[in-house]
Design a protein around this motif. Structure first.
Motif, PDB file in Angstrom:
ATOM      1  N   THR A 123      43.330 -22.640  42.131  1.00 14.58           N
ATOM      2  CA  THR A 123      42.511 -22.705  43.339  1.00 14.58           C
ATOM      3  C   THR A 123      43.072 -23.686  44.363  1.00 14.58           C
ATOM      4  N   GLY A 124      44.351 -23.951  44.284  1.00 11.06           N
ATOM      5  CA  GLY A 124      44.938 -24.815  45.299  1.00 11.06           C
ATOM      6  C   GLY A 124      46.295 -25.341  44.889  1.00 11.06           C
ATOM      7  N   ILE A 125      47.231 -25.341  45.839  1.00 12.96           N
ATOM      8  CA  ILE A 125      48.566 -25.902  45.626  1.00 12.96           C
ATOM      9  C   ILE A 125      48.893 -26.743  46.852  1.00 12.96           C
ATOM     10  N   VAL A 126      49.076 -28.038  46.641  1.00 16.82           N
ATOM     11  CA  VAL A 126      49.363 -28.950  47.752  1.00 16.82           C
ATOM     12  C   VAL A 126      50.760 -29.532  47.559  1.00 16.82           C
ATOM     13  N   HIS A 143      44.686 -35.291  31.393  1.00 21.95           N
ATOM     14  CA  HIS A 143      46.146 -35.269  31.536  1.00 21.95           C
ATOM     15  C   HIS A 143      46.701 -34.008  30.889  1.00 21.95           C
ATOM     16  N   VAL A 144      47.395 -33.173  31.666  1.00 23.12           N
ATOM     17  CA  VAL A 144      47.878 -31.876  31.199  1.00 23.12           C
ATOM     18  C   VAL A 144      49.196 -32.039  30.447  1.00 23.12           C
ATOM     19  N   ILE A 145      49.277 -31.433  29.247  1.00 19.93           N
ATOM     20  CA  ILE A 145      50.518 -31.533  28.475  1.00 19.93           C
ATOM     21  C   ILE A 145      51.239 -30.187  28.343  1.00 19.93           C
ATOM     22  N   SER A 146      50.552 -29.069  28.621  1.00 18.63           N
ATOM     23  CA  SER A 146      51.232 -27.774  28.617  1.00 18.63           C
ATOM     24  C   SER A 146      50.478 -26.789  29.505  1.00 18.63           C
ATOM     25  N   THR A 147      51.222 -25.873  30.110  1.00 23.58           N
ATOM     26  CA  THR A 147      50.640 -24.873  31.011  1.00 23.58           C
ATOM     27  C   THR A 147      51.323 -23.530  30.792  1.00 23.58           C
ATOM     28  N   LYS A 148      50.570 -22.451  31.028  1.00 26.00           N
ATOM     29  CA  LYS A 148      51.196 -21.131  31.016  1.00 26.00           C
ATOM     30  C   LYS A 148      50.303 -20.140  31.754  1.00 26.00           C
ATOM     31  N   ILE A 149      50.937 -19.152  32.361  1.00 24.05           N
ATOM     32  CA  ILE A 149      50.197 -18.092  33.055  1.00 24.05           C
ATOM     33  C   ILE A 149      49.745 -17.057  32.034  1.00 24.05           C
ATOM     34  N   ILE A 150      48.507 -16.619  32.160  1.00 20.51           N
ATOM     35  CA  ILE A 150      47.975 -15.594  31.260  1.00 20.51           C
ATOM     36  C   ILE A 150      47.633 -14.353  32.061  1.00 20.51           C
ATOM     37  N   ASN A 151      48.096 -13.204  31.584  1.00 20.54           N
ATOM     38  CA  ASN A 151      47.818 -11.921  32.275  1.00 20.54           C
ATOM     39  C   ASN A 151      48.097 -12.039  33.769  1.00 20.54           C
ATOM     40  N   LYS A 152      49.331 -12.404  34.110  1.00 26.39           N
ATOM     41  CA  LYS A 152      49.715 -12.636  35.499  1.00 26.39           C
ATOM     42  C   LYS A 152      49.474 -11.407  36.355  1.00 26.39           C
ATOM     43  N   ARG A 153      48.880 -11.630  37.542  1.00 21.69           N
ATOM     44  CA  ARG A 153      48.596 -10.550  38.470  1.00 21.69           C
ATOM     45  C   ARG A 153      49.784 -10.323  39.381  1.00 21.69           C
ATOM     46  N   PHE A 154      50.281  -9.103  39.460  1.00 24.58           N
ATOM     47  CA  PHE A 154      51.438  -8.801  40.312  1.00 24.58           C
ATOM     48  C   PHE A 154      50.984  -8.132  41.604  1.00 24.58           C
ATOM     49  N   SER A 177      51.049 -19.463  41.952  1.00 21.89           N
ATOM     50  CA  SER A 177      50.489 -19.067  43.243  1.00 21.89           C
ATOM     51  C   SER A 177      48.972 -19.129  43.154  1.00 21.89           C
ATOM     52  N   GLU A 178      48.329 -19.211  44.304  1.00 20.18           N
ATOM     53  CA  GLU A 178      46.859 -19.188  44.304  1.00 20.18           C
ATOM     54  C   GLU A 178      46.355 -17.923  43.623  1.00 20.18           C
ATOM     55  N   ASN A 179      45.275 -18.087  42.858  1.00 18.86           N
ATOM     56  CA  ASN A 179      44.593 -17.017  42.121  1.00 18.86           C
ATOM     57  C   ASN A 179      45.302 -16.617  40.831  1.00 18.86           C
ATOM     58  N   ASP A 180      46.437 -17.257  40.495  1.00 18.93           N
ATOM     59  CA  ASP A 180      47.052 -17.001  39.198  1.00 18.93           C
ATOM     60  C   ASP A 180      46.126 -17.491  38.084  1.00 18.93           C
ATOM     61  N   PRO A 181      45.919 -16.684  37.020  1.00 15.54           N
ATOM     62  CA  PRO A 181      45.154 -17.175  35.866  1.00 15.54           C
ATOM     63  C   PRO A 181      46.055 -18.060  34.999  1.00 15.54           C
ATOM     64  N   ILE A 182      45.627 -19.278  34.725  1.00 12.96           N
ATOM     65  CA  ILE A 182      46.463 -20.261  34.029  1.00 12.96           C
ATOM     66  C   ILE A 182      45.691 -20.865  32.858  1.00 12.96           C
ATOM     67  N   LYS A 183      46.402 -21.081  31.761  1.00 11.02           N
ATOM     68  CA  LYS A 183      45.837 -21.748  30.587  1.00 11.02           C
ATOM     69  C   LYS A 183      46.480 -23.125  30.447  1.00 11.02           C
ATOM     70  N   GLU A 231      50.896 -30.548  43.704  1.00  8.28           N
ATOM     71  CA  GLU A 231      49.659 -30.775  42.966  1.00  8.28           C
ATOM     72  C   GLU A 231      48.941 -29.427  42.847  1.00  8.28           C
ATOM     73  N   ILE A 232      48.718 -28.998  41.612  1.00 10.61           N
ATOM     74  CA  ILE A 232      48.176 -27.665  41.344  1.00 10.61           C
ATOM     75  C   ILE A 232      46.788 -27.806  40.719  1.00 10.61           C
ATOM     76  N   TYR A 233      45.821 -27.112  41.285  1.00 12.11           N
ATOM     77  CA  TYR A 233      44.432 -27.176  40.820  1.00 12.11           C
ATOM     78  C   TYR A 233      44.078 -25.888  40.072  1.00 12.11           C
ATOM     79  N   VAL A 234      43.476 -26.058  38.902  1.00 14.35           N
ATOM     80  CA  VAL A 234      43.018 -24.916  38.104  1.00 14.35           C
ATOM     81  C   VAL A 234      41.524 -25.078  37.859  1.00 14.35           C
ATOM     82  N   THR A 235      40.754 -24.043  38.171  1.00 10.24           N
ATOM     83  CA  THR A 235      39.296 -24.109  38.063  1.00 10.24           C
ATOM     84  C   THR A 235      38.770 -23.034  37.126  1.00 10.24           C
ATOM     85  N   ASP A 236      37.942 -23.458  36.183  1.00  7.00           N
ATOM     86  CA  ASP A 236      37.234 -22.541  35.298  1.00  7.00           C
ATOM     87  C   ASP A 236      35.791 -22.479  35.794  1.00  7.00           C
TER      88      ASP A 236
END
Length: 300
Positions: free
Chosen positions: A234-237, A289-300, A274-280, A251-256
């Motif tokens: 929900t945001g990339i600054v 503090h985030v230690i790992s990230t990955k895109i799940i079911n990436k929207r093309f 990118s904005e609206n990417d689903p991320i775990k 700075e990348i924001y992820v919102t559940d």
């Protein structure tokens, strides 16, 4: 849309900083019962915080918001009623310093605190203007269950996140400690605790605001408090770090929205999201503090 709002909201920290520092110096003044040393302490900090507040105010003033209709402005103004009500506390404190304390340094300090609050208020207003949706858009979002930035609360970012628990090896926990910052904090704060003085309070407040996350992460490491969050970006600054050489970071924001939680993490040099990417994310439950990230079911 979301990224622009994030960029404006990032200015809130610079508005809050002089407020926190001046509140701390005022606490020292009253505990010291208005001693000469405490007054001199307040005067020195006033110079720094006043300059910081004025620069922040000018920056916010020149950051243009979106053009809205009168009805939309009234709606946003109504949502800010709580903010306006809180301003009575700061105005009352100015009155208290003028009529009861009657010291110029304390009066100036109380005005700086209120100026910081005004900066926070304007930042919040301008943030609300960005991406404001019409009634038709709002109904469309509700019909298709599409989340809105307005749903996000500050509590989503600060509340402890303990479930579901994720097992992380001790080696992986240690690897994600920022040792440079941790050592800096230990060296910087050690003299304060050996012989603590109230005058250290503003410095400790600043350290906690900017570096507190690194301190809390140590608790996550020791007790293994880790969890995971699945949400959308929900945001990339984009920002620039100049110390030690120019370097771009994001700075990348992820919102559940379902669990009402939000996490921010940083990537250097390039951004793979990118904005609206689903991320775990896997992160500390207390520090976030985030230690790992990955895109799940990436929207093309």
């Amino acid at each position: 849309m979301w990224s622009k709002k994030r960029e404006i909201n990032d200015n809130t920290a610079f508005a809050i900083l002089p407020m926190v520092m001046n509140i701390a110096t005022n606490v020292v003044y009253f505990i010291r019962q208005g001693s000469y040393g405490a007054l001199e302490f307040v005067r020195v900090f006033n110079i720094f915080t006043l300059i910081t507040s004025v620069i922040c105010f000018i920056f916010i003033l020149f950051n243009k918001g979106e053009k809205l209709s009168q009805d939309e402005k009234k709606e946003i103004s109504k949502r800010m009623n709580g903010f306006k009500l809180l301003s009575i506390v700061f105005i009352a404190y100015i009155g208290f310093t003028v009529f009861n304390v009657r010291n110029l340094n304390i009066i100036i300090s109380s005005v700086i605190i209120f100026l910081g609050y005004i900066n926070c208020y304007i930042t919040k207003i301008k943030s609300s203007y960005i991406g404001k949706v019409s009634e038709t858009q709002r109904n469309w979002r509700a019909a298709y269950n599409i989340p809105s930035y307005d749903d996000i609360s500050f509590l989503w970012r600060v509340k402890p996140m303990l479930l579901p628990h994720v097992s992380v090896s001790f080696g992986e926990r240690i690897k994600n400690i920022d040792w440079y910052l941790t050592i800096f904090i230990m060296v910087f704060t050690y003299p304060f605790f050996i012989e603590f003085h109230l005058e250290f309070l503003p410095f400790l407040a600043v350290v906690f605001i900017f570096l507190g996350k690194n301190v809390v992460y140590i608790l996550d490491v020791i007790f293994g408090i880790y969890t995971e969050t699945e949400g959308i970006c929900t945001g990339i600054v984009m920002k620039e770090k100049t110390k030690g050489g120019r370097r771009i970071y994001y700075e990348i924001y992820v919102t559940d929205f379902e669990k009402k939680r939000e996490i921010k993490f940083t990537q250097y040099d390039s951004c793979s999201y990118s904005e609206n990417d689903p991320i775990k994310l896997v992160h500390g439950g207390l520090s976030k503090h985030v230690i790992s990230t990955k895109i799940i079911n990436k929207r093309f």
